[in-house]
Design a protein around this motif. Structure first.
Motif, PDB file in Angstrom:
ATOM      1  N   VAL A  89       0.855  -1.013  -0.121  1.00 29.92           N
ATOM      2  CA  VAL A  89       0.142   0.091  -0.095  1.00 29.92           C
ATOM      3  C   VAL A  89       0.892   1.340   0.036  1.00 29.92           C
ATOM      4  O   VAL A  89       1.999   1.361   0.809  1.00 29.92           O
ATOM      5  CB  VAL A  89      -0.798   0.032   1.306  1.00 29.92           C
ATOM      6  N   VAL A  90       0.562   2.270  -0.918  1.00 31.07           N
ATOM      7  CA  VAL A  90       1.235   3.634  -0.987  1.00 31.07           C
ATOM      8  C   VAL A  90       0.260   4.516  -0.186  1.00 31.07           C
ATOM      9  O   VAL A  90      -0.979   4.399  -0.592  1.00 31.07           O
ATOM     10  CB  VAL A  90       1.623   3.827  -1.980  1.00 31.07           C
ATOM     11  N   LYS A  91       1.066   5.463   0.480  1.00 31.79           N
ATOM     12  CA  LYS A  91       0.271   6.326   1.307  1.00 31.79           C
ATOM     13  C   LYS A  91       0.579   7.777   1.200  1.00 31.79           C
ATOM     14  O   LYS A  91       2.013   7.979   0.894  1.00 31.79           O
ATOM     15  CB  LYS A  91       0.122   6.073   2.690  1.00 31.79           C
ATOM     16  N   ASN A  92      -0.058   8.864   1.124  1.00 33.10           N
ATOM     17  CA  ASN A  92       0.338  10.166   0.901  1.00 33.10           C
ATOM     18  C   ASN A  92       0.825  10.878   2.317  1.00 33.10           C
ATOM     19  O   ASN A  92       1.440  11.964   2.320  1.00 33.10           O
ATOM     20  CB  ASN A  92      -0.677  10.909   0.264  1.00 33.10           C
ATOM     21  N   LEU A  93       0.388  10.238   3.478  1.00 34.41           N
ATOM     22  CA  LEU A  93       0.610  10.784   4.450  1.00 34.41           C
ATOM     23  C   LEU A  93       1.399   9.864   5.481  1.00 34.41           C
ATOM     24  O   LEU A  93       1.225   8.723   5.133  1.00 34.41           O
ATOM     25  CB  LEU A  93      -0.630  11.427   5.442  1.00 34.41           C
TER      26      LEU A  93
END
Length: 111
Positions: A94-98
Motif C-alpha cells: 500500500v502506498v500512502k500520501n501521509l
C-alpha cells in the motif's frame, strides 16, 4: 486564513489496476464488502489483544464512534481490499500520501 489538512489517501495495485482509497470514502464498488470484512476482522483482532488507539481521532464524538472512524482510514481500507481480492499469503503493498497513524501501525501488525 485557515489551515486545512490534506485528506489521507492510499493506493493499492491489483491486476494492473490502481485502486485509490480516501479516509472515510465510501465510493469504492466494494465498500459494503470491505466494511463487513473489517467488522469481522476487528472482532478477531480484539480477541488477540488489539486495543484501538483513538488518540489520533480528532473528532468530538463518543468512543464507539472513534473506533468506527479508525476503520475508515485509507490504509486500512486498502489492506482490507487487498486481503479480499488476493490469494492467502500474497504480499500486499500500500502506498500512502501521509504518515501512518499509530493505530493503523499497530492494527497492521495484528492483521
Amino acid at each position: 486564513m485557515g489551515v486545512k489538512k490534506e485528506p489521507g489517501c492510499s493506493w493499492i495495485e491489483l491486476r494492473d489496476e490502481v485502486h485509490k482509497f480516501m479516509a472515510g470514502d465510501e465510493s469504492h464498488p466494494q465498500t459494503e464488502q470491505l466494511h463487513a470484512f473489517l467488522e469481522t476482522l476487528s472482532d478477531k483482532m480484539r480477541k488477540k489483544g488489539y486495543v484501538p488507539d483513538t488518540s489520533c481521532v480528532l473528532h468530538d464524538v463518543d468512543d464507539d464512534e472513534k473506533d468506527n472512524l479508525l476503520y475508515g482510514h485509507s490504509e486500512i481500507l486498502a489492506i482490507a481490499f487487498g486481503i479480499l481480492n488476493t490469494a492467502p499469503g500474497t504480499a500486499i503493498r500500500v502506498v500512502k500520501n501521509l504518515r501512518v497513524s499509530n493505530d493503523c501501525h499497530v492494527a497492521t501488525k495484528y492483521i
